[in-house]
Design a protein around this motif. Sequence first.
Motif, PDB file in Angstrom:
ATOM      1  N   ILE A  71       0.847  -1.186   0.000  1.00 27.76           N
ATOM      2  CA  ILE A  71       0.000   0.000   0.000  1.00 27.76           C
ATOM      3  C   ILE A  71       0.890   1.247   0.000  1.00 27.76           C
ATOM      4  O   ILE A  71       1.653   1.472   0.958  1.00 27.76           O
ATOM      5  N   ALA A  72       0.821   2.038  -1.067  1.00 25.48           N
ATOM      6  CA  ALA A  72       1.600   3.271  -1.182  1.00 25.48           C
ATOM      7  C   ALA A  72       0.743   4.429  -0.696  1.00 25.48           C
ATOM      8  O   ALA A  72      -0.274   4.745  -1.314  1.00 25.48           O
ATOM      9  N   THR A  73       1.161   5.066   0.406  1.00 23.88           N
ATOM     10  CA  THR A  73       0.310   6.084   1.032  1.00 23.88           C
ATOM     11  C   THR A  73       0.938   7.476   1.077  1.00 23.88           C
ATOM     12  O   THR A  73       0.413   8.356   1.741  1.00 23.88           O
ATOM     13  N   THR A  74       2.070   7.675   0.389  1.00 23.34           N
ATOM     14  CA  THR A  74       2.702   8.981   0.468  1.00 23.34           C
ATOM     15  C   THR A  74       1.837  10.019  -0.236  1.00 23.34           C
ATOM     16  O   THR A  74       0.915   9.691  -1.001  1.00 23.34           O
ATOM     17  N   GLY A  75       2.159  11.298  -0.014  1.00 29.92           N
ATOM     18  CA  GLY A  75       1.437  12.370  -0.681  1.00 29.92           C
ATOM     19  C   GLY A  75       1.996  12.695  -2.048  1.00 29.92           C
ATOM     20  O   GLY A  75       1.554  13.645  -2.701  1.00 29.92           O
ATOM     21  N   ASN A  76       2.973  11.891  -2.509  1.00 33.68           N
ATOM     22  CA  ASN A  76       3.617  12.106  -3.804  1.00 33.68           C
ATOM     23  C   ASN A  76       3.105  11.066  -4.797  1.00 33.68           C
ATOM     24  O   ASN A  76       3.466   9.888  -4.725  1.00 33.68           O
ATOM     25  N   ASP A  77       2.262  11.482  -5.714  1.00 32.87           N
ATOM     26  CA  ASP A  77       1.652  10.546  -6.660  1.00 32.87           C
ATOM     27  C   ASP A  77       2.698   9.841  -7.517  1.00 32.87           C
ATOM     28  O   ASP A  77       2.563   8.648  -7.826  1.00 32.87           O
ATOM     29  N   GLU A  78       3.727  10.589  -7.934  1.00 30.17           N
ATOM     30  CA  GLU A  78       4.747   9.998  -8.801  1.00 30.17           C
ATOM     31  C   GLU A  78       5.501   8.886  -8.075  1.00 30.17           C
ATOM     32  O   GLU A  78       5.756   7.813  -8.647  1.00 30.17           O
ATOM     33  N   ALA A  79       5.853   9.119  -6.811  1.00 22.91           N
ATOM     34  CA  ALA A  79       6.547   8.094  -6.032  1.00 22.91           C
ATOM     35  C   ALA A  79       5.651   6.884  -5.813  1.00 22.91           C
ATOM     36  O   ALA A  79       6.099   5.733  -5.920  1.00 22.91           O
ATOM     37  N   ASN A  80       4.385   7.123  -5.523  1.00 27.93           N
ATOM     38  CA  ASN A  80       3.437   6.014  -5.332  1.00 27.93           C
ATOM     39  C   ASN A  80       3.308   5.187  -6.608  1.00 27.93           C
ATOM     40  O   ASN A  80       3.286   3.952  -6.565  1.00 27.93           O
ATOM     41  N   LEU A  81       3.222   5.867  -7.747  1.00 30.72           N
ATOM     42  CA  LEU A  81       3.084   5.171  -9.029  1.00 30.72           C
ATOM     43  C   LEU A  81       4.316   4.329  -9.327  1.00 30.72           C
ATOM     44  O   LEU A  81       4.203   3.148  -9.698  1.00 30.72           O
ATOM     45  N   LEU A  82       5.499   4.904  -9.163  1.00 26.57           N
ATOM     46  CA  LEU A  82       6.734   4.178  -9.455  1.00 26.57           C
ATOM     47  C   LEU A  82       6.891   2.970  -8.546  1.00 26.57           C
ATOM     48  O   LEU A  82       7.257   1.877  -9.007  1.00 26.57           O
ATOM     49  N   SER A  83       6.591   3.134  -7.260  1.00 22.58           N
ATOM     50  CA  SER A  83       6.732   2.013  -6.337  1.00 22.58           C
ATOM     51  C   SER A  83       5.765   0.881  -6.701  1.00 22.58           C
ATOM     52  O   SER A  83       6.130  -0.303  -6.658  1.00 22.58           O
ATOM     53  N   CYS A  84       4.542   1.235  -7.089  1.00 21.58           N
ATOM     54  CA  CYS A  84       3.558   0.219  -7.470  1.00 21.58           C
ATOM     55  C   CYS A  84       4.007  -0.546  -8.711  1.00 21.58           C
ATOM     56  O   CYS A  84       3.828  -1.765  -8.804  1.00 21.58           O
ATOM     57  N   ILE A  85       4.598   0.176  -9.680  1.00 22.45           N
ATOM     58  CA  ILE A  85       5.100  -0.479 -10.883  1.00 22.45           C
ATOM     59  C   ILE A  85       6.209  -1.466 -10.530  1.00 22.45           C
ATOM     60  O   ILE A  85       6.247  -2.595 -11.033  1.00 22.45           O
ATOM     61  N   LEU A  86       7.117  -1.058  -9.632  1.00 24.40           N
ATOM     62  CA  LEU A  86       8.207  -1.945  -9.222  1.00 24.40           C
ATOM     63  C   LEU A  86       7.679  -3.175  -8.486  1.00 24.40           C
ATOM     64  O   LEU A  86       8.152  -4.287  -8.701  1.00 24.40           O
ATOM     65  N   VAL A  87       6.686  -2.959  -7.631  1.00 21.90           N
ATOM     66  CA  VAL A  87       6.163  -4.053  -6.806  1.00 21.90           C
ATOM     67  C   VAL A  87       5.459  -5.100  -7.666  1.00 21.90           C
ATOM     68  O   VAL A  87       5.442  -6.291  -7.317  1.00 21.90           O
ATOM     69  N   ARG A  88       4.932  -4.711  -8.801  1.00 18.89           N
ATOM     70  CA  ARG A  88       4.202  -5.654  -9.651  1.00 18.89           C
ATOM     71  C   ARG A  88       5.057  -6.849 -10.053  1.00 18.89           C
ATOM     72  O   ARG A  88       4.554  -7.967 -10.189  1.00 18.89           O
ATOM     73  N   LYS A  89       6.359  -6.630 -10.230  1.00 18.46           N
ATOM     74  CA  LYS A  89       7.202  -7.740 -10.691  1.00 18.46           C
ATOM     75  C   LYS A  89       7.432  -8.796  -9.607  1.00 18.46           C
ATOM     76  O   LYS A  89       7.939  -9.878  -9.898  1.00 18.46           O
ATOM     77  N   TYR A  90       7.044  -8.462  -8.372  1.00 12.67           N
ATOM     78  CA  TYR A  90       7.195  -9.423  -7.275  1.00 12.67           C
ATOM     79  C   TYR A  90       5.903 -10.220  -7.041  1.00 12.67           C
ATOM     80  O   TYR A  90       5.808 -10.983  -6.086  1.00 12.67           O
TER      81      TYR A  90
END
Length: 219
Positions: A71-90
Amino acid sequence: MDYVVIMGGGRVGLALANLLINEGYDITLIESNTKLCADVASELDALVICGNGTNSKILEEVNIEDAKYFIATTGNDEANLLSCILVRKYNVEHIIARVSNPDHEEAFKEVGIEQVISPERAAASYLQKIVTRPNTAELMTIGQGDGEILDMTITNDKIIGKKFEDISPTKDFMIIATYQNGTLIIPQPDNVISRGEKVSVLVKRGSFSKVSKKLENKS
Protein backbone atom coordinates in the motif's frame (compact mmCIF):
# COMPACT_ATOMS: atom_id res chain seq x y z
CA MET A 1 -1.76 -13.33 9.53
CA ASP A 2 -1.16 -11.65 6.17
CA TYR A 3 1.99 -9.60 5.63
CA VAL A 4 1.47 -5.95 4.61
CA VAL A 5 4.10 -3.49 3.40
CA ILE A 6 3.16 0.19 3.66
CA MET A 7 5.15 2.92 1.94
CA GLY A 8 4.83 6.29 3.65
CA GLY A 9 4.99 7.17 7.33
CA GLY A 10 2.88 10.30 7.17
CA ARG A 11 -0.55 10.75 8.73
CA VAL A 12 -2.31 8.30 6.41
CA GLY A 13 0.38 5.61 6.51
CA LEU A 14 0.84 5.75 10.27
CA ALA A 15 -2.89 5.62 10.97
CA LEU A 16 -3.34 2.71 8.57
CA ALA A 17 -0.42 0.82 10.09
CA ASN A 18 -1.84 1.17 13.61
CA LEU A 19 -5.29 0.02 12.49
CA LEU A 20 -3.86 -3.07 10.79
CA ILE A 21 -1.56 -3.88 13.71
CA ASN A 22 -4.58 -3.81 16.02
CA GLU A 23 -6.23 -6.33 13.67
CA GLY A 24 -3.22 -8.62 13.99
CA TYR A 25 -1.58 -8.02 10.61
CA ASP A 26 2.19 -8.31 10.19
CA ILE A 27 3.31 -4.82 9.13
CA THR A 28 6.47 -3.30 7.71
CA LEU A 29 6.51 0.43 6.99
CA ILE A 30 8.95 2.17 4.63
CA GLU A 31 9.68 5.89 5.05
CA SER A 32 12.32 7.90 3.16
CA ASN A 33 12.47 10.92 5.48
CA THR A 34 15.06 10.15 8.17
CA LYS A 35 13.50 12.25 10.94
CA LEU A 36 9.96 11.08 10.22
CA CYS A 37 11.23 7.52 10.03
CA ALA A 38 12.70 7.81 13.54
CA ASP A 39 9.49 9.36 14.87
CA VAL A 40 7.34 6.62 13.35
CA ALA A 41 9.65 3.88 14.64
CA SER A 42 9.21 5.21 18.18
CA GLU A 43 5.41 5.14 17.86
CA LEU A 44 4.78 1.99 15.86
CA ASP A 45 4.91 -1.58 17.10
CA ALA A 46 6.23 -2.82 13.77
CA LEU A 47 9.36 -2.93 11.64
CA VAL A 48 10.13 0.51 10.18
CA ILE A 49 12.69 0.78 7.38
CA CYS A 50 14.31 4.11 6.52
CA GLY A 51 14.62 4.08 2.77
CA ASN A 52 12.94 4.78 -0.54
CA GLY A 53 10.15 2.46 -1.60
CA THR A 54 10.93 3.24 -5.24
CA ASN A 55 14.22 1.37 -4.82
CA SER A 56 14.18 -2.34 -5.59
CA LYS A 57 16.88 -3.04 -3.00
CA ILE A 58 14.71 -1.56 -0.25
CA LEU A 59 11.71 -3.56 -1.43
CA GLU A 60 13.77 -6.74 -1.36
CA GLU A 61 15.11 -5.83 2.08
CA VAL A 62 11.54 -5.88 3.43
CA ASN A 63 10.86 -9.22 1.68
CA ILE A 64 8.26 -7.71 -0.62
CA GLU A 65 7.84 -11.07 -2.36
CA ASP A 66 6.25 -12.40 0.84
CA ALA A 67 3.71 -9.57 1.11
CA LYS A 68 0.07 -10.10 0.30
CA TYR A 69 -0.56 -6.34 0.28
CA PHE A 70 1.55 -3.37 -0.77
CA ILE A 71 0.00 0.00 0.00
CA ALA A 72 1.60 3.27 -1.18
CA THR A 73 0.31 6.08 1.03
CA THR A 74 2.70 8.98 0.47
CA GLY A 75 1.44 12.37 -0.68
CA ASN A 76 3.62 12.11 -3.80
CA ASP A 77 1.65 10.55 -6.66
CA GLU A 78 4.75 10.00 -8.80
CA ALA A 79 6.55 8.09 -6.03
CA ASN A 80 3.44 6.01 -5.33
CA LEU A 81 3.08 5.17 -9.03
CA LEU A 82 6.73 4.18 -9.46
CA SER A 83 6.73 2.01 -6.34
CA CYS A 84 3.56 0.22 -7.47
CA ILE A 85 5.10 -0.48 -10.88
CA LEU A 86 8.21 -1.95 -9.22
CA VAL A 87 6.16 -4.05 -6.81
CA ARG A 88 4.20 -5.65 -9.65
CA LYS A 89 7.20 -7.74 -10.69
CA TYR A 90 7.19 -9.42 -7.28
CA ASN A 91 3.67 -10.77 -7.86
CA VAL A 92 2.18 -9.12 -4.78
CA GLU A 93 -1.50 -10.09 -4.75
CA HIS A 94 -2.95 -6.70 -3.80
CA ILE A 95 -1.34 -3.37 -4.75
CA ILE A 96 -3.14 -0.29 -3.48
CA ALA A 97 -2.18 3.34 -4.05
CA ARG A 98 -3.20 6.64 -2.56
CA VAL A 99 -3.62 9.35 -5.20
CA SER A 100 -3.60 12.97 -4.06
CA ASN A 101 -4.64 14.37 -7.43
CA PRO A 102 -7.75 12.58 -8.80
CA ASP A 103 -6.58 13.50 -12.33
CA HIS A 104 -3.73 11.00 -11.88
CA GLU A 105 -6.01 8.01 -11.29
CA GLU A 106 -6.05 7.13 -14.98
CA ALA A 107 -2.24 6.83 -15.07
CA PHE A 108 -2.33 4.26 -12.26
CA LYS A 109 -5.03 2.23 -13.97
CA GLU A 110 -3.19 2.31 -17.30
CA VAL A 111 -0.25 0.45 -15.73
CA GLY A 112 -2.55 -2.09 -14.09
CA ILE A 113 -2.99 -0.61 -10.60
CA GLU A 114 -6.73 -1.03 -10.19
CA GLN A 115 -7.08 -0.27 -6.47
CA VAL A 116 -6.61 3.49 -6.30
CA ILE A 117 -7.79 5.54 -3.34
CA SER A 118 -8.21 9.31 -3.47
CA PRO A 119 -8.72 10.78 0.03
CA GLU A 120 -9.60 14.12 -1.55
CA ARG A 121 -12.32 12.55 -3.71
CA ALA A 122 -13.56 10.51 -0.75
CA ALA A 123 -13.76 13.64 1.41
CA ALA A 124 -15.82 15.42 -1.24
CA SER A 125 -18.12 12.41 -1.55
CA TYR A 126 -18.55 12.28 2.22
CA LEU A 127 -19.46 15.97 2.39
CA GLN A 128 -21.94 15.47 -0.45
CA LYS A 129 -23.61 12.67 1.50
CA ILE A 130 -23.89 14.87 4.60
CA VAL A 131 -25.87 17.36 2.52
CA THR A 132 -28.01 14.90 0.55
CA ARG A 133 -28.53 12.25 3.27
CA PRO A 134 -28.62 14.14 6.59
CA ASN A 135 -30.65 11.48 8.41
CA THR A 136 -29.02 8.39 6.91
CA ALA A 137 -26.07 6.61 8.49
CA GLU A 138 -23.67 4.91 6.09
CA LEU A 139 -22.25 1.70 7.52
CA MET A 140 -19.94 0.68 4.70
CA THR A 141 -19.23 0.71 0.98
CA ILE A 142 -18.85 -2.67 -0.69
CA GLY A 143 -17.20 -3.96 -3.83
CA GLN A 144 -15.58 -1.27 -5.97
CA GLY A 145 -18.09 1.27 -4.74
CA ASP A 146 -20.89 -0.70 -6.40
CA GLY A 147 -23.10 -0.62 -3.33
CA GLU A 148 -23.55 0.70 0.18
CA ILE A 149 -25.02 -0.62 3.40
CA LEU A 150 -27.09 2.12 5.01
CA ASP A 151 -29.15 2.52 8.17
CA MET A 152 -32.55 4.00 7.36
CA THR A 153 -35.83 4.53 9.21
CA ILE A 154 -39.10 3.41 7.64
CA THR A 155 -41.67 6.22 7.63
CA ASN A 156 -43.55 5.70 4.37
CA ASP A 157 -47.22 4.98 5.17
CA LYS A 158 -47.58 3.00 1.92
CA ILE A 159 -45.41 0.13 3.15
CA ILE A 160 -46.19 0.16 6.89
CA GLY A 161 -48.11 -3.00 7.78
CA LYS A 162 -46.81 -4.88 4.77
CA LYS A 163 -44.57 -7.93 4.98
CA PHE A 164 -40.87 -7.64 4.22
CA GLU A 165 -41.27 -10.07 1.32
CA ASP A 166 -43.68 -7.60 -0.28
CA ILE A 167 -41.01 -4.94 -0.75
CA SER A 168 -37.59 -6.63 -0.51
CA PRO A 169 -35.45 -7.62 -2.29
CA THR A 170 -35.62 -5.67 -5.56
CA LYS A 171 -33.01 -4.96 -8.23
CA ASP A 172 -32.14 -1.74 -6.35
CA PHE A 173 -32.01 -2.76 -2.69
CA MET A 174 -32.35 -5.47 -0.07
CA ILE A 175 -33.30 -5.04 3.58
CA ILE A 176 -30.74 -7.17 5.40
CA ALA A 177 -31.44 -6.36 9.05
CA THR A 178 -33.89 -4.67 11.37
CA TYR A 179 -33.64 -3.66 15.01
CA GLN A 180 -35.99 -4.43 17.90
CA ASN A 181 -35.24 -2.86 21.28
CA GLY A 182 -31.69 -2.26 20.09
CA THR A 183 -31.19 -5.90 19.06
CA LEU A 184 -30.29 -6.75 15.47
CA ILE A 185 -32.78 -9.12 13.84
CA ILE A 186 -32.57 -10.80 10.43
CA PRO A 187 -36.04 -10.06 9.00
CA GLN A 188 -38.07 -13.05 7.90
CA PRO A 189 -40.22 -12.80 4.75
CA ASP A 190 -43.50 -12.77 6.70
CA ASN A 191 -42.41 -10.24 9.35
CA VAL A 192 -44.59 -7.12 9.32
CA ILE A 193 -43.06 -3.67 8.85
CA SER A 194 -43.68 -1.09 11.58
CA ARG A 195 -43.58 2.70 11.46
CA GLY A 196 -40.27 4.10 12.64
CA GLU A 197 -38.56 0.75 12.26
CA LYS A 198 -34.81 1.14 11.75
CA VAL A 199 -33.40 -1.13 9.05
CA SER A 200 -30.02 -1.81 7.44
CA VAL A 201 -30.33 -1.76 3.68
CA LEU A 202 -27.98 -2.91 0.94
CA VAL A 203 -28.40 -0.27 -1.78
CA LYS A 204 -27.08 -0.49 -5.33
CA ARG A 205 -24.95 2.44 -6.47
CA GLY A 206 -27.03 5.27 -7.88
CA SER A 207 -30.26 4.02 -6.33
CA PHE A 208 -30.29 5.92 -3.03
CA SER A 209 -32.96 8.45 -4.05
CA LYS A 210 -35.28 5.74 -5.31
CA VAL A 211 -34.82 3.65 -2.16
CA SER A 212 -35.23 6.66 0.14
CA LYS A 213 -38.51 7.50 -1.58
CA LYS A 214 -39.68 3.91 -1.19
CA LEU A 215 -38.84 3.54 2.51
CA GLU A 216 -39.01 7.11 3.78
CA ASN A 217 -41.31 8.72 1.20
CA LYS A 218 -38.68 11.34 0.35
CA SER A 219 -38.19 12.84 -3.07
